[in-house]
Design a protein around this motif. Sequence first.
Motif, mmCIF file in Angstrom:
data_model
loop_
_atom_site.group_PDB
_atom_site.id
_atom_site.type_symbol
_atom_site.label_atom_id
_atom_site.label_comp_id
_atom_site.label_asym_id
_atom_site.label_seq_id
_atom_site.Cartn_x
_atom_site.Cartn_y
_atom_site.Cartn_z
ATOM 1 N N ASN A 1 0.827 -1.217 0.000
ATOM 2 C CA ASN A 1 0.000 0.000 0.000
ATOM 3 C C ASN A 1 0.855 1.259 0.000
ATOM 4 O O ASN A 1 0.542 2.237 -0.690
ATOM 5 C CB ASN A 1 -0.958 -0.002 1.185
ATOM 6 C CG ASN A 1 -2.139 -0.904 0.959
ATOM 7 O OD1 ASN A 1 -2.697 -0.949 -0.121
ATOM 8 N ND2 ASN A 1 -2.527 -1.640 1.989
ATOM 9 N N LEU A 2 1.919 1.252 0.780
ATOM 10 C CA LEU A 2 2.825 2.402 0.795
ATOM 11 C C LEU A 2 3.505 2.593 -0.559
ATOM 12 O O LEU A 2 3.645 3.720 -1.047
ATOM 13 C CB LEU A 2 3.865 2.253 1.901
ATOM 14 C CG LEU A 2 3.349 2.481 3.313
ATOM 15 C CD1 LEU A 2 4.376 2.015 4.334
ATOM 16 C CD2 LEU A 2 3.011 3.948 3.525
ATOM 17 N N ALA A 3 3.924 1.490 -1.154
ATOM 18 C CA ALA A 3 4.551 1.577 -2.484
ATOM 19 C C ALA A 3 3.569 2.151 -3.499
ATOM 20 O O ALA A 3 3.934 2.998 -4.319
ATOM 21 C CB ALA A 3 5.034 0.201 -2.930
ATOM 22 N N PHE A 4 2.321 1.714 -3.430
ATOM 23 C CA PHE A 4 1.307 2.239 -4.336
ATOM 24 C C PHE A 4 1.115 3.735 -4.122
ATOM 25 O O PHE A 4 1.070 4.516 -5.075
ATOM 26 C CB PHE A 4 -0.020 1.494 -4.131
ATOM 27 C CG PHE A 4 -1.115 1.975 -5.018
ATOM 28 C CD1 PHE A 4 -1.176 1.574 -6.344
ATOM 29 C CD2 PHE A 4 -2.083 2.839 -4.544
ATOM 30 C CE1 PHE A 4 -2.192 2.028 -7.182
ATOM 31 C CE2 PHE A 4 -3.101 3.298 -5.354
ATOM 32 C CZ PHE A 4 -3.155 2.889 -6.686
ATOM 33 N N ALA A 5 1.012 4.132 -2.871
ATOM 34 C CA ALA A 5 0.771 5.536 -2.543
ATOM 35 C C ALA A 5 1.916 6.437 -2.996
ATOM 36 O O ALA A 5 1.688 7.585 -3.376
ATOM 37 C CB ALA A 5 0.556 5.692 -1.042
ATOM 38 N N TYR A 6 3.132 5.904 -2.960
ATOM 39 C CA TYR A 6 4.302 6.707 -3.313
ATOM 40 C C TYR A 6 4.893 6.324 -4.673
ATOM 41 O O TYR A 6 6.044 6.632 -4.967
ATOM 42 C CB TYR A 6 5.360 6.605 -2.210
ATOM 43 C CG TYR A 6 4.914 7.300 -0.953
ATOM 44 C CD1 TYR A 6 4.997 8.683 -0.839
ATOM 45 C CD2 TYR A 6 4.350 6.582 0.100
ATOM 46 C CE1 TYR A 6 4.561 9.330 0.309
ATOM 47 C CE2 TYR A 6 3.915 7.222 1.248
ATOM 48 C CZ TYR A 6 4.019 8.600 1.343
ATOM 49 O OH TYR A 6 3.576 9.242 2.480
ATOM 50 N N GLU A 7 4.063 5.651 -5.480
ATOM 51 C CA GLU A 7 4.412 5.286 -6.855
ATOM 52 C C GLU A 7 5.664 4.417 -6.934
ATOM 53 O O GLU A 7 6.485 4.547 -7.830
ATOM 54 C CB GLU A 7 4.543 6.535 -7.724
ATOM 55 C CG GLU A 7 3.255 7.331 -7.784
ATOM 56 C CD GLU A 7 3.353 8.594 -8.610
ATOM 57 O OE1 GLU A 7 4.397 8.847 -9.228
ATOM 58 O OE2 GLU A 7 2.356 9.336 -8.624
ATOM 59 N N GLY A 8 5.790 3.508 -5.974
ATOM 60 C CA GLY A 8 6.897 2.556 -5.979
ATOM 61 C C GLY A 8 6.473 1.247 -6.617
ATOM 62 O O GLY A 8 5.368 1.113 -7.148
ATOM 63 N N ASP A 9 7.345 0.281 -6.580
ATOM 64 C CA ASP A 9 7.080 -1.035 -7.145
ATOM 65 C C ASP A 9 6.299 -1.854 -6.109
ATOM 66 O O ASP A 9 6.862 -2.328 -5.125
ATOM 67 C CB ASP A 9 8.404 -1.720 -7.502
ATOM 68 C CG ASP A 9 8.206 -3.009 -8.272
ATOM 69 O OD1 ASP A 9 7.314 -3.806 -7.907
ATOM 70 O OD2 ASP A 9 8.957 -3.238 -9.238
ATOM 71 N N VAL A 10 5.019 -2.012 -6.367
ATOM 72 C CA VAL A 10 4.124 -2.682 -5.413
ATOM 73 C C VAL A 10 4.523 -4.139 -5.213
ATOM 74 O O VAL A 10 4.544 -4.636 -4.087
ATOM 75 C CB VAL A 10 2.655 -2.560 -5.869
ATOM 76 C CG1 VAL A 10 1.731 -3.364 -4.983
ATOM 77 C CG2 VAL A 10 2.234 -1.093 -5.906
ATOM 78 N N LYS A 11 4.852 -4.827 -6.282
ATOM 79 C CA LYS A 11 5.215 -6.247 -6.185
ATOM 80 C C LYS A 11 6.490 -6.425 -5.358
ATOM 81 O O LYS A 11 6.550 -7.288 -4.477
ATOM 82 C CB LYS A 11 5.392 -6.845 -7.573
ATOM 83 C CG LYS A 11 5.650 -8.345 -7.560
ATOM 84 C CD LYS A 11 5.682 -8.921 -8.954
ATOM 85 C CE LYS A 11 5.898 -10.419 -8.924
ATOM 86 N NZ LYS A 11 5.898 -10.996 -10.262
ATOM 87 N N LYS A 12 7.498 -5.621 -5.616
ATOM 88 C CA LYS A 12 8.749 -5.726 -4.854
ATOM 89 C C LYS A 12 8.515 -5.402 -3.382
ATOM 90 O O LYS A 12 9.078 -6.049 -2.499
ATOM 91 C CB LYS A 12 9.817 -4.795 -5.432
ATOM 92 C CG LYS A 12 10.415 -5.296 -6.708
ATOM 93 C CD LYS A 12 11.513 -4.350 -7.188
ATOM 94 C CE LYS A 12 12.095 -4.807 -8.508
ATOM 95 N NZ LYS A 12 13.135 -3.880 -8.982
ATOM 96 N N ALA A 13 7.682 -4.418 -3.115
ATOM 97 C CA ALA A 13 7.382 -4.044 -1.733
ATOM 98 C C ALA A 13 6.654 -5.187 -1.022
ATOM 99 O O ALA A 13 6.956 -5.498 0.131
ATOM 100 C CB ALA A 13 6.548 -2.765 -1.695
ATOM 101 N N PHE A 14 5.712 -5.821 -1.708
ATOM 102 C CA PHE A 14 4.978 -6.933 -1.116
ATOM 103 C C PHE A 14 5.922 -8.092 -0.802
ATOM 104 O O PHE A 14 5.876 -8.668 0.288
ATOM 105 C CB PHE A 14 3.862 -7.397 -2.052
ATOM 106 C CG PHE A 14 2.924 -8.390 -1.421
ATOM 107 C CD1 PHE A 14 1.881 -7.954 -0.625
ATOM 108 C CD2 PHE A 14 3.090 -9.747 -1.614
ATOM 109 C CE1 PHE A 14 1.013 -8.863 -0.028
ATOM 110 C CE2 PHE A 14 2.233 -10.659 -1.023
ATOM 111 C CZ PHE A 14 1.193 -10.221 -0.227
ATOM 112 N N ILE A 15 6.797 -8.407 -1.731
ATOM 113 C CA ILE A 15 7.765 -9.489 -1.525
ATOM 114 C C ILE A 15 8.698 -9.151 -0.364
ATOM 115 O O ILE A 15 8.988 -10.004 0.478
ATOM 116 C CB ILE A 15 8.550 -9.774 -2.819
ATOM 117 C CG1 ILE A 15 7.609 -10.378 -3.863
ATOM 118 C CG2 ILE A 15 9.733 -10.700 -2.548
ATOM 119 C CD1 ILE A 15 8.195 -10.446 -5.268
ATOM 120 N N ALA A 16 9.150 -7.924 -0.295
ATOM 121 C CA ALA A 16 10.013 -7.512 0.814
ATOM 122 C C ALA A 16 9.288 -7.677 2.144
ATOM 123 O O ALA A 16 9.874 -8.143 3.133
ATOM 124 C CB ALA A 16 10.458 -6.059 0.631
#
Length: 64
Positions: A34-49
């Motif tokens: 959700n944070l990655a989405f909000a800040y235009e980051g890589d959602v998949k990589k953030a979820f995996i992390a």
Amino acid sequence: MKDLDICKLQVKIKKVLEPKRFEHTLGVAYTAANLAFAYEGDVKKAFIAGLLHDVVEDTDTPIT
């Protein structure tokens, strides 16, 4: 980054973590995504992390 099947990763992680640790791990993964989405980051990589952030806490067994 090689395409990774997140569902398979979740199943493997669930097998090695205690239930409460796994629940926590999912919460962190969703929050990271959700944070990655909000800040235009890589959602998949953030979820995996988020999924992997605590994986060594309950196990000495490698996840293969």
